[in-house]
Design an enzyme around this catalytic site. Sequence first.
Site, PDB file in Angstrom:
ATOM      1  CD  GLU A  25      80.827 -22.251  -7.447  1.00  0.00           C
ATOM      2  OE1 GLU A  25      80.431 -23.353  -7.004  1.00  0.00           O
ATOM      3  OE2 GLU A  25      81.756 -21.620  -6.923  1.00  0.00           O
ATOM      4  CE  LYS A  36      82.083 -20.245  -3.383  1.00  0.00           C
ATOM      5  NZ  LYS A  36      82.521 -21.393  -4.206  1.00  0.00           N
ATOM      6  CB  CYS A  66      79.177 -23.553  -4.101  1.00  0.00           C
ATOM      7  SG  CYS A  66      79.561 -25.326  -4.136  1.00  0.00           S
TER       8      CYS A  66
HETATM    9  C1  ACM Z   1      82.448 -24.872  -4.003  1.00  0.00           C
HETATM   10  O1  ACM Z   1      82.280 -23.878  -3.292  1.00  0.00           O
HETATM   11  N1  ACM Z   1      82.459 -24.765  -5.326  1.00  0.00           N
HETATM   12  C2  ACM Z   1      82.596 -26.200  -3.419  1.00  0.00           C
END
Ligand code: ACM
Length: 279
Positions: free
Chosen positions: A54, A125, A158
């Site tokens: 990420e 995301k 993530c």
């Molecule tokens: C995250 O979502 N970077 C922990």
Amino acid sequence: MKGREKRKWGEDEAREMKIGFLQTRPVFGDIWKNTEDAAGEIEKLDCDLIVLPELFSTGYQFRNKAELLKLSEEIDGGYAVGRLKELAKKKKTHIVAGLAEKEGRRAYNSSVLIGPKGVVGLYRKAHLFWDERKIFTPGDRPFSVHKAGRARVGMMICFDWVFPEVARTLTLLGADIICQPSNLVLPYCPEAMKTRSLENRVFSITANRVGKEERVAGKPLKFIGSSQIVAPDGAVLYRAGGWRAEARVMEVDPEDARKKKITPLNDIIKDRRRDLFKC
Ligand code: ACM
């Protein structure tokens, strides 16, 4: 599990695909260095699909939205995506990379799938973690699955692991491999992704980073590494350590993820009692 007893993952070479991750140690804010370091490592690999962490090109802990907007890049014309496009074309490979995506005055925590012909897929995301919520715009696109060589690939980022609906949705859309660019700071995700793989019978690749950032006073972050590749029966095929940058590529048959029967009488997709579910 019978299939696994009969043959190990990746034993049938004709159907194999080389998949893996790059676990990196980015320098905050140095897009050129982080991108070139990753590109240099990918250059050395023999792989069909490689997953980067990420926010791989920028680092993680932005002080505020102004800083994020300064460092985020448009998909079309941004340095990181341009460089990875060049590389994917040259090496005839697919690359999944997490990065800060700028669109006007908005910034998304995004992941791109890049193939030899250019950008194949974009994911923004959906479930923002902690202070990400103050500066990023939450994802606005439905989950999607894309072809990458012989595999069907889905992306999550993530903290999405906390929401089992994400991996299930990607599975229902046909994903063989779930790619998860990450910047993990809590310890739970690597173990949880074994379950996400097992309950969906899919491969998963988690690409995390290592190192520390404390760009906001009193909020130190230590990234846990532990990038991994998990098989559809939940077996961890490889897990990296917590301190070192490293790359790992393994050979698997993505079609092993299309076998959804866990016993001759139990198909984990068809057997769902949707008539009893509330959601
Ligand atoms: C995250 O979502 N970077 C922990």
